[in-house]
Design a protein around this motif. Structure first.
Motif, PDB file in Angstrom:
ATOM      1  N   LEU A  11     -11.305  -9.223  -4.125  1.00  0.00           N
ATOM      2  CA  LEU A  11     -11.448 -10.371  -5.018  1.00  0.00           C
ATOM      3  C   LEU A  11     -10.194 -10.610  -5.852  1.00  0.00           C
ATOM      4  O   LEU A  11      -9.882 -11.756  -6.193  1.00  0.00           O
ATOM      5  CB  LEU A  11     -12.654 -10.166  -5.946  1.00  0.00           C
ATOM      6  N   ARG A  12      -9.506  -9.543  -6.202  1.00  0.00           N
ATOM      7  CA  ARG A  12      -8.282  -9.701  -7.007  1.00  0.00           C
ATOM      8  C   ARG A  12      -7.105 -10.201  -6.179  1.00  0.00           C
ATOM      9  O   ARG A  12      -6.096 -10.634  -6.717  1.00  0.00           O
ATOM     10  CB  ARG A  12      -7.911  -8.364  -7.652  1.00  0.00           C
ATOM     11  N   GLU A  19      -9.423 -21.857  -5.479  1.00  0.00           N
ATOM     12  CA  GLU A  19     -10.869 -22.011  -5.354  1.00  0.00           C
ATOM     13  C   GLU A  19     -11.461 -20.834  -4.592  1.00  0.00           C
ATOM     14  O   GLU A  19     -10.874 -20.341  -3.637  1.00  0.00           O
ATOM     15  CB  GLU A  19     -11.203 -23.315  -4.624  1.00  0.00           C
ATOM     16  N   ALA A  20     -12.635 -20.391  -5.033  1.00  0.00           N
ATOM     17  CA  ALA A  20     -13.337 -19.294  -4.358  1.00  0.00           C
ATOM     18  C   ALA A  20     -14.684 -19.762  -3.814  1.00  0.00           C
ATOM     19  O   ALA A  20     -14.995 -19.550  -2.644  1.00  0.00           O
ATOM     20  CB  ALA A  20     -13.530 -18.123  -5.309  1.00  0.00           C
ATOM     21  N   ILE A  21     -15.500 -20.369  -4.671  1.00  0.00           N
ATOM     22  CA  ILE A  21     -16.852 -20.773  -4.283  1.00  0.00           C
ATOM     23  C   ILE A  21     -17.087 -22.227  -4.671  1.00  0.00           C
ATOM     24  O   ILE A  21     -16.843 -22.621  -5.816  1.00  0.00           O
ATOM     25  CB  ILE A  21     -17.917 -19.888  -4.966  1.00  0.00           C
ATOM     26  N   GLY A  22     -17.574 -22.998  -3.733  1.00  0.00           N
ATOM     27  CA  GLY A  22     -17.931 -24.394  -3.994  1.00  0.00           C
ATOM     28  C   GLY A  22     -19.373 -24.659  -3.624  1.00  0.00           C
ATOM     29  O   GLY A  22     -20.027 -23.836  -2.967  1.00  0.00           O
ATOM     30  N   ALA A  23     -19.880 -25.810  -4.041  1.00  0.00           N
ATOM     31  CA  ALA A  23     -21.253 -26.210  -3.733  1.00  0.00           C
ATOM     32  C   ALA A  23     -21.350 -27.723  -3.936  1.00  0.00           C
ATOM     33  O   ALA A  23     -20.528 -28.312  -4.650  1.00  0.00           O
ATOM     34  CB  ALA A  23     -22.252 -25.481  -4.623  1.00  0.00           C
ATOM     35  N   PRO A  24     -22.345 -28.357  -3.329  1.00  0.00           N
ATOM     36  CA  PRO A  24     -22.476 -29.810  -3.456  1.00  0.00           C
ATOM     37  C   PRO A  24     -22.576 -30.263  -4.909  1.00  0.00           C
ATOM     38  O   PRO A  24     -23.368 -29.731  -5.688  1.00  0.00           O
ATOM     39  CB  PRO A  24     -23.776 -30.115  -2.697  1.00  0.00           C
ATOM     40  N   GLY A  32     -10.224 -16.356 -10.315  1.00  0.00           N
ATOM     41  CA  GLY A  32     -10.170 -15.744 -11.632  1.00  0.00           C
ATOM     42  C   GLY A  32     -11.504 -15.818 -12.350  1.00  0.00           C
ATOM     43  O   GLY A  32     -11.937 -14.850 -12.996  1.00  0.00           O
ATOM     44  N   GLU A  33     -12.182 -16.972 -12.252  1.00  0.00           N
ATOM     45  CA  GLU A  33     -13.497 -17.118 -12.869  1.00  0.00           C
ATOM     46  C   GLU A  33     -14.512 -16.201 -12.206  1.00  0.00           C
ATOM     47  O   GLU A  33     -15.384 -15.638 -12.882  1.00  0.00           O
ATOM     48  CB  GLU A  33     -13.953 -18.579 -12.776  1.00  0.00           C
ATOM     49  N   LEU A  34     -14.416 -16.046 -10.898  1.00  0.00           N
ATOM     50  CA  LEU A  34     -15.338 -15.154 -10.186  1.00  0.00           C
ATOM     51  C   LEU A  34     -15.126 -13.709 -10.629  1.00  0.00           C
ATOM     52  O   LEU A  34     -16.094 -12.985 -10.883  1.00  0.00           O
ATOM     53  CB  LEU A  34     -15.128 -15.284  -8.679  1.00  0.00           C
ATOM     54  N   MET A  35     -13.889 -13.284 -10.771  1.00  0.00           N
ATOM     55  CA  MET A  35     -13.624 -11.912 -11.180  1.00  0.00           C
ATOM     56  C   MET A  35     -14.090 -11.667 -12.610  1.00  0.00           C
ATOM     57  O   MET A  35     -14.604 -10.582 -12.929  1.00  0.00           O
ATOM     58  CB  MET A  35     -12.129 -11.603 -11.052  1.00  0.00           C
ATOM     59  N   ALA A  36     -13.958 -12.671 -13.471  1.00  0.00           N
ATOM     60  CA  ALA A  36     -14.453 -12.522 -14.846  1.00  0.00           C
ATOM     61  C   ALA A  36     -15.971 -12.377 -14.848  1.00  0.00           C
ATOM     62  O   ALA A  36     -16.534 -11.574 -15.614  1.00  0.00           O
ATOM     63  CB  ALA A  36     -14.031 -13.737 -15.684  1.00  0.00           C
ATOM     64  N   LEU A 215     -18.647 -15.096   4.232  1.00  0.00           N
ATOM     65  CA  LEU A 215     -18.246 -14.969   2.824  1.00  0.00           C
ATOM     66  C   LEU A 215     -17.081 -14.001   2.625  1.00  0.00           C
ATOM     67  O   LEU A 215     -16.015 -14.373   2.115  1.00  0.00           O
ATOM     68  CB  LEU A 215     -19.454 -14.528   1.998  1.00  0.00           C
ATOM     69  N   SER A 216     -17.256 -12.745   2.995  1.00  0.00           N
ATOM     70  CA  SER A 216     -16.244 -11.731   2.697  1.00  0.00           C
ATOM     71  C   SER A 216     -14.948 -11.967   3.460  1.00  0.00           C
ATOM     72  O   SER A 216     -13.853 -11.742   2.927  1.00  0.00           O
ATOM     73  CB  SER A 216     -16.789 -10.336   3.013  1.00  0.00           C
ATOM     74  N   SER A 217     -15.044 -12.414   4.709  1.00  0.00           N
ATOM     75  CA  SER A 217     -13.824 -12.670   5.483  1.00  0.00           C
ATOM     76  C   SER A 217     -13.006 -13.780   4.838  1.00  0.00           C
ATOM     77  O   SER A 217     -11.768 -13.721   4.807  1.00  0.00           O
ATOM     78  CB  SER A 217     -14.179 -13.041   6.925  1.00  0.00           C
ATOM     79  N   SER A 218     -13.686 -14.793   4.317  1.00  0.00           N
ATOM     80  CA  SER A 218     -12.977 -15.890   3.648  1.00  0.00           C
ATOM     81  C   SER A 218     -12.294 -15.406   2.375  1.00  0.00           C
ATOM     82  O   SER A 218     -11.118 -15.707   2.121  1.00  0.00           O
ATOM     83  CB  SER A 218     -13.958 -17.020   3.312  1.00  0.00           C
ATOM     84  N   LEU A 219     -13.024 -14.652   1.561  1.00  0.00           N
ATOM     85  CA  LEU A 219     -12.448 -14.157   0.311  1.00  0.00           C
ATOM     86  C   LEU A 219     -11.288 -13.214   0.581  1.00  0.00           C
ATOM     87  O   LEU A 219     -10.299 -13.204  -0.165  1.00  0.00           O
ATOM     88  CB  LEU A 219     -13.528 -13.481  -0.528  1.00  0.00           C
ATOM     89  N   TYR A 220     -11.370 -12.418   1.645  1.00  0.00           N
ATOM     90  CA  TYR A 220     -10.263 -11.528   1.990  1.00  0.00           C
ATOM     91  C   TYR A 220      -8.997 -12.342   2.275  1.00  0.00           C
ATOM     92  O   TYR A 220      -7.881 -11.941   1.896  1.00  0.00           O
ATOM     93  CB  TYR A 220     -10.607 -10.669   3.199  1.00  0.00           C
ATOM     94  N   ALA A 221      -9.166 -13.461   2.947  1.00  0.00           N
ATOM     95  CA  ALA A 221      -8.026 -14.291   3.341  1.00  0.00           C
ATOM     96  C   ALA A 221      -7.472 -15.128   2.193  1.00  0.00           C
ATOM     97  O   ALA A 221      -6.473 -15.820   2.372  1.00  0.00           O
ATOM     98  CB  ALA A 221      -8.428 -15.204   4.490  1.00  0.00           C
ATOM     99  N   GLY A 222      -8.132 -15.067   1.033  1.00  0.00           N
ATOM    100  CA  GLY A 222      -7.723 -15.938  -0.062  1.00  0.00           C
ATOM    101  C   GLY A 222      -8.256 -17.347   0.107  1.00  0.00           C
ATOM    102  O   GLY A 222      -7.847 -18.279  -0.600  1.00  0.00           O
ATOM    103  N   ALA A 223      -9.161 -17.526   1.070  1.00  0.00           N
ATOM    104  CA  ALA A 223      -9.756 -18.827   1.351  1.00  0.00           C
ATOM    105  C   ALA A 223     -10.996 -19.035   0.481  1.00  0.00           C
ATOM    106  O   ALA A 223     -11.370 -18.178  -0.319  1.00  0.00           O
ATOM    107  CB  ALA A 223     -10.112 -18.924   2.836  1.00  0.00           C
ATOM    108  N   SER A 224     -11.663 -20.157   0.660  1.00  0.00           N
ATOM    109  CA  SER A 224     -12.843 -20.463  -0.145  1.00  0.00           C
ATOM    110  C   SER A 224     -14.059 -20.671   0.733  1.00  0.00           C
ATOM    111  O   SER A 224     -13.951 -20.835   1.952  1.00  0.00           O
ATOM    112  CB  SER A 224     -12.603 -21.717  -0.999  1.00  0.00           C
ATOM    113  N   VAL A 225     -15.219 -20.653   0.089  1.00  0.00           N
ATOM    114  CA  VAL A 225     -16.481 -20.924   0.779  1.00  0.00           C
ATOM    115  C   VAL A 225     -17.204 -22.065   0.070  1.00  0.00           C
ATOM    116  O   VAL A 225     -17.031 -22.276  -1.126  1.00  0.00           O
ATOM    117  CB  VAL A 225     -17.391 -19.673   0.814  1.00  0.00           C
TER     118      VAL A 225
END
Length: 342
Positions: A11-12, A19-24, A32-36, A215-225
């Motif tokens: 995550l760091r 961007e890490a997580i999006g939704a409609p 950074g917000e996710l890690m906080a 989820l985890s593969s995207s976050l590892y790549a620095g990508a978003s979901v």
């Protein structure tokens, strides 16, 4: 470069403002917000006696809060996501088998999991979505507290799931941080994911396909979901494509067949708004040898990478060293990953 061996490391990694997580209809949550949020959840868990080796059940509908809750718990304890559709007797078995120390459940009407937790003396922590905040933001019935930054051991168990139990009693499958991160890394490399990618997550977040494969593969790549609430809905699928503009998504053949049926019906309806055509990379999970499923997923103009779907313990463990090349069409056929540019 610092070695990535835990979910917290994962995550760091990357730009805190990305961007890490999006939704409609929601503002995206940054890394950074996710890690906080992860660190605040850790303080809450520690304040009620949940330690690094304790199992915490998570019973949530699909959505951004579920994604954020999973990575938060995994950084501080052992995350144990469970199907919210289980009956009371099933929750009794799984929570008992896990010896869960706490249960995180979305605030709302009484649910079978809540009743089982009360009977077993398991601490119930209600999760309240914060819809005024970014996608995935939530509060807990236990006050957030300071506990410093998450630094789990690579050998601590981050995630436990159960096998399907089709041939015998379901068995616990533990995944250490090192296991989970290695899987995320390999899938990310196989799919050639980059920080500019975005995955539309429609697979359940109580199954390894959704949790690690998307989820985890995207976050590892620095990508978003992009995590629609409630999970897969063919009626809303094309609207999600228009809003999120994902670069890829992963699903089982029945989901793709439903999407195709909906698309054909929409094209025949002159009153329906036609979805824009987006270049989407498609990952299809099918059982080994399921050529019937493969033969009925015609997706014109889409690059498709097939992988054989195994049991809970090995699903989403990509065996093809050629996956990144397959994504770009340089290899046509390998033993487990197949590229169909139809």
């Amino acid at each position: 470069m610092t070695e990535i061996t835990t979910v917290a490391d994962l995550l760091r990694r990357g730009d805190a403002k990305a961007e890490a997580i999006g939704a409609p209809g929601r503002t995206p949550m940054t890394r950074g917000e996710l890690m906080a949020l992860v660190d605040k959840v850790g303080g809450a868990l520690r304040s009620v006696g949940v330690g690094a080796e304790d199992a915490v059940g998570i019973v949530m509908p699909n959505g951004p809060e579920n994604a954020a809750a999973f990575v938060s718990v995994a950084c501080w304890a052992t995350a144990a996501p469970l199907n919210p559709g289980y009956r009371e007797d099933e929750f009794d078995f799984y929570l008992g088998d896990l010896e869960a120390k706490a249960l995180i459940i979305q605030a709302g009407p009484d649910a079978p999991a809540r009743a089982v937790a009360a009977k077993r003396g398991i601490r119930v922590i209600e999760l309240i979505p914060n819809e005024s905040g970014p996608a995935g933001a939530f509060d807990l019935s236990v006050p957030f507290a300071a506990a410093g930054s998450a630094h789990p051991s690579p050998q601590h168990v981050a995630l436990v799931l159960h096998t399907s139990g089709t041939t015998s009693r379901p068995k616990i499958v533990p995944l250490r941080h090192s296991n989970l991160v290695a899987s995320a890394k390999h899938i990310s490399a196989t799919l050639a994911l980059t920080p500019s990618d975005r995955s539309l997550v429609i697979m359940p977040l109580f199954h390894i396909h959704g949790l690690i494969g998307a989820l985890s593969s995207s976050l590892y790549a620095g990508a978003s979901v992009f995590c629609p609430p409630g999970g897969f809905n063919a009626l809303k699928f094309f609207g999600w494509l228009d809003e999120a503009k994902p670069t890829w998504y992963s699903a089982v053949p029945t989901m793709h067949q439903t999407v195709l049926s909906r698309g054909r019906a929409q094209r025949r309806d002159p009153r329906a708004k036609q979805a824009a055509l987006h270049p989407v990379f498609v990952l299809v999970a099918a059982a080994a040898g399921d050529e019937a499923a493969r033969g009925h997923i015609p997706l014109p103009g889409r690059r498709i990478l097939w992988h054989d779907r195994g049991d809970t313990s090995d699903d989403q463990q990509p065996a093809a060293a050629f996956g990144a090349q397959a994504r770009h069409g340089r290899h046509r056929r390998r033993s487990r990953c197949r590229d169909h540019g139809q």
